[in-house]
Write a protein that holds these residues in place. Structure first.
Motif, PDB file in Angstrom:
ATOM      1  N   LEU A  47       2.332   8.950   9.157  1.00  0.00           N
ATOM      2  CA  LEU A  47       2.714   8.985   7.994  1.00  0.00           C
ATOM      3  C   LEU A  47       1.776   8.419   6.962  1.00  0.00           C
ATOM      4  CD1 LEU A  47       6.215   7.545   8.571  1.00  0.00           C
ATOM      5  CD2 LEU A  47       5.567   9.871   8.607  1.00  0.00           C
ATOM      6  N   ARG A  48       1.524   9.444   5.965  1.00  0.00           N
ATOM      7  CA  ARG A  48       0.899   9.006   4.713  1.00  0.00           C
ATOM      8  C   ARG A  48       1.523   8.090   4.113  1.00  0.00           C
ATOM      9  NH1 ARG A  48      -4.118  11.011   4.419  1.00  0.00           N
ATOM     10  NH2 ARG A  48      -4.352  13.323   4.778  1.00  0.00           N
ATOM     11  N   HIS A  49       0.771   7.096   3.298  1.00  0.00           N
ATOM     12  CA  HIS A  49       1.329   6.183   2.239  1.00  0.00           C
ATOM     13  C   HIS A  49       1.037   6.298   0.787  1.00  0.00           C
ATOM     14  CE1 HIS A  49       2.380   1.541   2.947  1.00  0.00           C
ATOM     15  NE2 HIS A  49       2.698   2.043   1.937  1.00  0.00           N
ATOM     16  N   GLN A  53       4.778   7.855  -6.054  1.00  0.00           N
ATOM     17  CA  GLN A  53       4.624   9.266  -5.783  1.00  0.00           C
ATOM     18  C   GLN A  53       5.904   9.949  -5.402  1.00  0.00           C
ATOM     19  OE1 GLN A  53       0.730  11.077  -4.592  1.00  0.00           O
ATOM     20  NE2 GLN A  53      -0.324   9.079  -5.170  1.00  0.00           N
ATOM     21  N   PHE A  54       6.081  11.193  -4.938  1.00  0.00           N
ATOM     22  CA  PHE A  54       7.024  11.567  -4.218  1.00  0.00           C
ATOM     23  C   PHE A  54       6.785  11.964  -2.822  1.00  0.00           C
ATOM     24  CE2 PHE A  54       7.389  13.118  -8.908  1.00  0.00           C
ATOM     25  CZ  PHE A  54       8.285  12.196  -9.229  1.00  0.00           C
ATOM     26  N   GLY A  55       6.316  10.770  -2.213  1.00  0.00           N
ATOM     27  CA  GLY A  55       5.823  10.814  -0.744  1.00  0.00           C
ATOM     28  C   GLY A  55       6.408   9.384  -0.303  1.00  0.00           C
ATOM     29  N   ILE A  56       6.230   9.529   1.064  1.00  0.00           N
ATOM     30  CA  ILE A  56       6.916   8.079   1.707  1.00  0.00           C
ATOM     31  C   ILE A  56       6.163   6.919   0.896  1.00  0.00           C
ATOM     32  CG2 ILE A  56       7.105   6.757   3.544  1.00  0.00           C
ATOM     33  CD1 ILE A  56       7.296   9.633   4.995  1.00  0.00           C
ATOM     34  N   SER A  57       6.653   5.995   0.422  1.00  0.00           N
ATOM     35  CA  SER A  57       6.199   4.583  -0.093  1.00  0.00           C
ATOM     36  C   SER A  57       6.400   3.680   0.920  1.00  0.00           C
ATOM     37  CB  SER A  57       6.897   4.225  -1.419  1.00  0.00           C
ATOM     38  OG  SER A  57       8.120   4.044  -1.259  1.00  0.00           O
ATOM     39  N   SER A  58       7.217   4.062   1.704  1.00  0.00           N
ATOM     40  CA  SER A  58       7.417   2.748   2.888  1.00  0.00           C
ATOM     41  C   SER A  58       7.517   3.451   4.370  1.00  0.00           C
ATOM     42  CB  SER A  58       8.777   1.947   2.627  1.00  0.00           C
ATOM     43  OG  SER A  58       9.029   0.968   3.441  1.00  0.00           O
ATOM     44  N   PRO A  59       6.181   3.679   4.832  1.00  0.00           N
ATOM     45  CA  PRO A  59       6.168   4.227   6.017  1.00  0.00           C
ATOM     46  C   PRO A  59       6.467   3.341   7.190  1.00  0.00           C
ATOM     47  CG  PRO A  59       4.242   4.561   5.210  1.00  0.00           C
ATOM     48  CD  PRO A  59       4.818   3.603   4.173  1.00  0.00           C
ATOM     49  N   ALA A  78      -1.358   6.714   8.395  1.00  0.00           N
ATOM     50  CA  ALA A  78      -2.903   7.105   8.014  1.00  0.00           C
ATOM     51  C   ALA A  78      -2.942   7.616   6.481  1.00  0.00           C
ATOM     52  CB  ALA A  78      -3.103   8.468   9.099  1.00  0.00           C
ATOM     53  N   VAL A  79      -3.116   6.806   6.005  1.00  0.00           N
ATOM     54  CA  VAL A  79      -3.310   5.075   6.153  1.00  0.00           C
ATOM     55  C   VAL A  79      -2.483   4.216   5.129  1.00  0.00           C
ATOM     56  CG1 VAL A  79      -5.648   5.316   7.068  1.00  0.00           C
ATOM     57  CG2 VAL A  79      -5.245   5.118   4.630  1.00  0.00           C
ATOM     58  N   THR A  80      -2.555   2.927   5.390  1.00  0.00           N
ATOM     59  CA  THR A  80      -1.813   2.073   4.589  1.00  0.00           C
ATOM     60  C   THR A  80      -2.714   1.434   3.811  1.00  0.00           C
ATOM     61  OG1 THR A  80      -0.078   1.477   6.112  1.00  0.00           O
ATOM     62  CG2 THR A  80      -0.438  -0.061   4.712  1.00  0.00           C
ATOM     63  N   PRO A  81      -3.038   1.704   2.625  1.00  0.00           N
ATOM     64  CA  PRO A  81      -3.814   0.777   1.647  1.00  0.00           C
ATOM     65  C   PRO A  81      -3.677  -0.658   1.290  1.00  0.00           C
ATOM     66  CG  PRO A  81      -2.465   2.237   0.294  1.00  0.00           C
ATOM     67  CD  PRO A  81      -1.969   2.467   1.681  1.00  0.00           C
ATOM     68  N   MET A  82      -4.586  -1.198   2.024  1.00  0.00           N
ATOM     69  CA  MET A  82      -4.382  -2.845   1.734  1.00  0.00           C
ATOM     70  C   MET A  82      -4.415  -3.265   0.612  1.00  0.00           C
ATOM     71  SD  MET A  82      -3.694  -3.643   5.170  1.00  0.00           S
ATOM     72  CE  MET A  82      -3.970  -5.650   4.765  1.00  0.00           C
TER      73      MET A  82
END
Length: 344
Positions: A47-49, A53-59, A78-82
């Protein structure tokens, strides 16, 4: 690796797009796609992070749900931005969902200042915005916490019922070996190897000044450097490498789907023809066509020749039925042409 190297692990990556007027439907679609992936024999779903935006914010939340609807397929980010995360809290969340999934989680991480930081810093870090460290030290701390290094000296029982630990809980054995770093530059690829992480390489890379502007060649060199760094600094690390190109097989697509897919690729192709931006970013070309045509292109791709596992990226803006068709063709046609066998 050679062009004849058989593909051992096949995965896919999705952004989890949703309509802001009906976000539940989009999240349900993502869960159904992951369930389909398991039925088709895919080894992993990623899952992208996406924030604001209108995509998954909490994978992690979505992976927790997916872990209860699947039994075998591995789940990753892929990936969680730290830059958006507190390493200790993130380590607790990943360890918890890894326990819930019976050890199927693959956290993929990246670093850097959050995108458009000036617009959100007053909310994300209202009192420490100027002090935050967005370097790789953030990932290094996360890695150590996942490994079970002590957070503090305090531990043991207090009072009648409360008992405290000096490390993050739950501790999930084996999770440290399943940590990935999303690297697009030579320095980042080497850093991942030096710190015992696996390598996620995608359709975007940053060449060095003297590199050829050939995406595949640069990617291959970065993978080789990662493996050399691993062998030198962390020889016991798994040193897995996963490649994430956009792949769109059209074998069973309808005429309308083929036209939509081609329009998508045509719109994105110009950015692949020369380096982009101040860092000379290189984009990989989307691979579209029959499975036979795509397999031929992959076998000739210098980056692909260096890997035995992939997480093919699903196009961001397609519909549910498009993803079903693409994943089915990948599993039934493209995968076997690459030497892959479905997991059961």
């Amino acid at each position: 690796m050679s062009a004849e190297q058989h593909l051992q692990r096949l995965g896919f990556l999705t952004i989890g797009l949703f309509d802001p007027q009906d976000p539940a439907a989009g999240h349900e679609s993502t869960l159904e796609i992951i369930e389909l992936g398991e039925r088709l024999g895919f080894d992993s779903a990623w899952l992208r992070h996406r924030h604001l935006q209108f995509g998954i914010s909490s994978p992690i939340a979505v992976m927790a749900a997916a872990s209860q609807r699947t039994t075998r397929i591995e789940l990753g980010t892929a990936v969680t931005p730290m830059g958006w995360e507190n390493p200790l809290r993130l380590a607790e969340d990943f360890a918890t969902v890894d326990i819930l999934s019976n050890g199927r989680i693959n956290p993929g991480l990246s670093v850097g200042t959050p995108m458009d930081y000036d617009t959100i810093q007053h909310v994300l870090y209202p009192n420490t915005a100027e002090l935050e460290d967005f370097s790789k030290a953030r990932v290094d701390l996360f890695n150590r916490l996942i490994a079970g290094e002590p957070v503090r000296e305090l531990s043991g029982k207090r009072g009648v019922v409360e008992e405290f630990s000096n490390r993050i809980e739950p501790h999930s054995p084996g999770l440290r070996e399943r940590l990935w770093y999303g690297a697009g530059s030579m320095d980042s690829a080497m850093w991942a190897g030096e710190h015992g992480m696996n390598l996620l390489t995608s359709s975007v890379i940053f060449p060095q000044e003297d590199d050829t502007p050939d995406f595949a060649e640069v990617q291959a060199q970065q993978i080789q450097a990662f493996r050399a760094a691993t062998a030198k600094h962390t020889p016991s690390a798994p040193a897995r490498v996963s490649q994430g190109l956009v792949v769109i097989p059209t074998d069973s697509a309808t005429t309308a789907q083929k036209a939509k897919y081609q329009a998508y690729v045509d719109e994105r192709t110009p950015r692949t023809e020369k380096p982009q931006g101040p860092r000379n970013m290189l984009f990989a070309k989307d691979l579209i066509g029959t499975s036979e045509e795509i397999a031929e292109q992959l076998h000739a791709h210098a980056g692909y020749q260096q890997v035995t596992e992939v997480a093919f990226a699903l196009p961001f803006s397609f519909d549910h039925e498009d993803y079903v068709q693409i994943l089915t063709d990948i599993a039934h046609r493209l995968g076997p042409l690459l030497g892959w066998h479905p997991s059961v």
